[in-house]
Enzyme design. Structure first.
Site, PDB file in Angstrom:
ATOM      1  N   LYS A  44       0.814  -1.322  -0.040  1.00  0.00           N
ATOM      2  CA  LYS A  44      -0.044   0.075   0.165  1.00  0.00           C
ATOM      3  C   LYS A  44       0.878   1.278  -0.097  1.00  0.00           C
ATOM      4  O   LYS A  44       0.509   2.188  -0.850  1.00  0.00           O
ATOM      5  CB  LYS A  44      -0.979   0.112   1.168  1.00  0.00           C
ATOM      6  CG  LYS A  44      -1.606  -0.852   1.642  1.00  0.00           C
ATOM      7  CD  LYS A  44      -2.561  -0.679   2.885  1.00  0.00           C
ATOM      8  CE  LYS A  44      -1.925  -0.636   4.057  1.00  0.00           C
ATOM      9  NZ  LYS A  44      -1.276  -1.735   4.684  1.00  0.00           N
ATOM     10  N   ARG A  95      -8.421   1.429  10.325  1.00  0.00           N
ATOM     11  CA  ARG A  95      -7.934   0.015  10.333  1.00  0.00           C
ATOM     12  C   ARG A  95      -9.122  -0.835  11.134  1.00  0.00           C
ATOM     13  O   ARG A  95      -8.854  -2.030  11.709  1.00  0.00           O
ATOM     14  CB  ARG A  95      -6.737   0.187  11.385  1.00  0.00           C
ATOM     15  CG  ARG A  95      -5.504  -0.485  10.297  1.00  0.00           C
ATOM     16  CD  ARG A  95      -4.107  -0.202  11.205  1.00  0.00           C
ATOM     17  NE  ARG A  95      -3.271  -1.023  10.894  1.00  0.00           N
ATOM     18  CZ  ARG A  95      -2.037  -0.380  10.166  1.00  0.00           C
ATOM     19  NH1 ARG A  95      -2.057   0.608   9.768  1.00  0.00           N
ATOM     20  NH2 ARG A  95      -1.022  -0.998  10.022  1.00  0.00           N
ATOM     21  N   ARG A 137      12.252  -6.885   5.323  1.00  0.00           N
ATOM     22  CA  ARG A 137      12.471  -5.556   4.923  1.00  0.00           C
ATOM     23  C   ARG A 137      13.277  -4.595   5.367  1.00  0.00           C
ATOM     24  O   ARG A 137      13.637  -5.131   6.742  1.00  0.00           O
ATOM     25  CB  ARG A 137      10.930  -4.917   4.982  1.00  0.00           C
ATOM     26  CG  ARG A 137      10.884  -3.485   4.765  1.00  0.00           C
ATOM     27  CD  ARG A 137       9.253  -3.316   4.541  1.00  0.00           C
ATOM     28  NE  ARG A 137       8.721  -3.253   6.033  1.00  0.00           N
ATOM     29  CZ  ARG A 137       7.506  -2.563   6.121  1.00  0.00           C
ATOM     30  NH1 ARG A 137       6.857  -2.143   5.002  1.00  0.00           N
ATOM     31  NH2 ARG A 137       6.903  -2.599   7.320  1.00  0.00           N
ATOM     32  N   ARG A 146      12.886  -2.472  11.027  1.00  0.00           N
ATOM     33  CA  ARG A 146      11.816  -2.064  12.091  1.00  0.00           C
ATOM     34  C   ARG A 146      11.647  -2.949  12.976  1.00  0.00           C
ATOM     35  O   ARG A 146      11.465  -4.224  12.703  1.00  0.00           O
ATOM     36  CB  ARG A 146      10.518  -1.798  11.186  1.00  0.00           C
ATOM     37  CG  ARG A 146      10.091  -0.349  10.559  1.00  0.00           C
ATOM     38  CD  ARG A 146       9.060  -0.405   9.901  1.00  0.00           C
ATOM     39  NE  ARG A 146       7.843  -0.440  10.447  1.00  0.00           N
ATOM     40  CZ  ARG A 146       6.784  -0.418   9.743  1.00  0.00           C
ATOM     41  NH1 ARG A 146       6.557   0.043   8.709  1.00  0.00           N
ATOM     42  NH2 ARG A 146       5.439  -0.852  10.442  1.00  0.00           N
ATOM     43  N   ARG A 175       0.759  -8.913  13.842  1.00  0.00           N
ATOM     44  CA  ARG A 175       0.221  -7.715  13.130  1.00  0.00           C
ATOM     45  C   ARG A 175      -0.870  -8.260  12.170  1.00  0.00           C
ATOM     46  O   ARG A 175      -1.917  -7.896  12.013  1.00  0.00           O
ATOM     47  CB  ARG A 175       1.171  -6.794  12.393  1.00  0.00           C
ATOM     48  CG  ARG A 175       2.054  -6.249  13.424  1.00  0.00           C
ATOM     49  CD  ARG A 175       3.255  -5.632  12.720  1.00  0.00           C
ATOM     50  NE  ARG A 175       3.078  -4.817  11.814  1.00  0.00           N
ATOM     51  CZ  ARG A 175       4.224  -4.484  10.726  1.00  0.00           C
ATOM     52  NH1 ARG A 175       5.337  -4.926  10.959  1.00  0.00           N
ATOM     53  NH2 ARG A 175       3.916  -3.645   9.821  1.00  0.00           N
TER      54      ARG A 175
END
Ligand code: AMP
Length: 215
Positions: free
Chosen positions: A13, A88, A127, A160, A171
């Protein structure tokens, strides 16, 4: 031009939102980015949010709604925006809709990015982010020329805290439980465009643009 980009974490996104925002010259409002900036600046809100973010949980609605209200009031949002990572929860969606009614505004399109959980786990755990310019890399699929150094600005890369396998899985549970019901919620409003988020980044962007040109 007011858009919502929905989807699980790591669905792409943010990447697509950045491209569209720059093309349409509208801001990308990423609640995740705003919260991370507050955490790194150690603001009161950041300290409160960090507790939830580090665990892979959602930050309480009242914090998020405060952020969104402030953003939508800003001059830069007057001609449009892309909401990336908000809403969300169903409650956030309901609050957004009443906020928009109050200011006589509406959302033009909602894109839902679909990606399988196992692909997300692989994408997010590999990532890496540039600490200076925020550019995104992947340890296997998008390597930098020099190890751990950003190709664009020479900044150092980091992982992260919430991109570890344990937290990514949490998550995803939160996404399936609290965020995915928004798909049905928005389908009823006939504003939803489904995007297969596993394909080539450029092809996905073409699909988004083609949809916007037709609608
Ligand atoms: P993201 O970068 O969008 O994956 O967001 C990172 C983290 O910020 C999430 O795991 C949540 O803890 C928090 N967050 C971002 N957006 C929201 C939101 N709309 N509602 C609640 N928490 C959020």
């Amino acid at each position: 031009m007011r858009f919502i980009f929905l989807g699980p974490p790591g669905a792409g996104k943010g990447t697509q939102a950045k491209k569209l925002a720059s093309d349409c010259q509208i801001p990308q409002i990423s609640t995740g980015d705003i919260l991370r900036a507050a955490v790194s600046n150690k603001t009161e809100m950041g300290l409160k949010a960090k507790f939830f973010m580090d665990k892979g949980k959602l930050v309480p609605d009242e914090v998020i709604l405060g952020i969104i209200k402030d953003c939508l009031d800003e001059e830069r949002c007057k001609d449009g925006y892309i909401l990336d990572g908000f809403p969300r929860t169903i409650n956030q969606a309901i609050e957004l809709s009443s906020l928009l009614k109050e200011i006589n505004s509406k959302i033009d399109a909602i894109f839902n990015f679909k990606v399988k959980d196992e692909i997300i786990i692989n994408r997010l755990c590999g990532r890496r982010v540039c600490k200076d310019c925020g550019a995104l890399y992947h340890v296997e699929y998008l390597k930098t020329a020099k190890e751990n150094i950003c190709d664009h600005c020479q900044g150092e890369l980091y992982q992260r805290k919430d991109d570890t396998e344990e937290i990514v899985k949490k998550r995803l549970l939160v996404y399936h439980d609290l965020t995915s019901p928004l798909i049905e919620y928005y389908k009823k409003l006939s504003l939803l465009k489904e995007i297969e988020g596993e394909g080539d980044v450029r092809e996905i962007y073409k699909e988004i643009k083609a949809f916007l040109e037709k609608n």
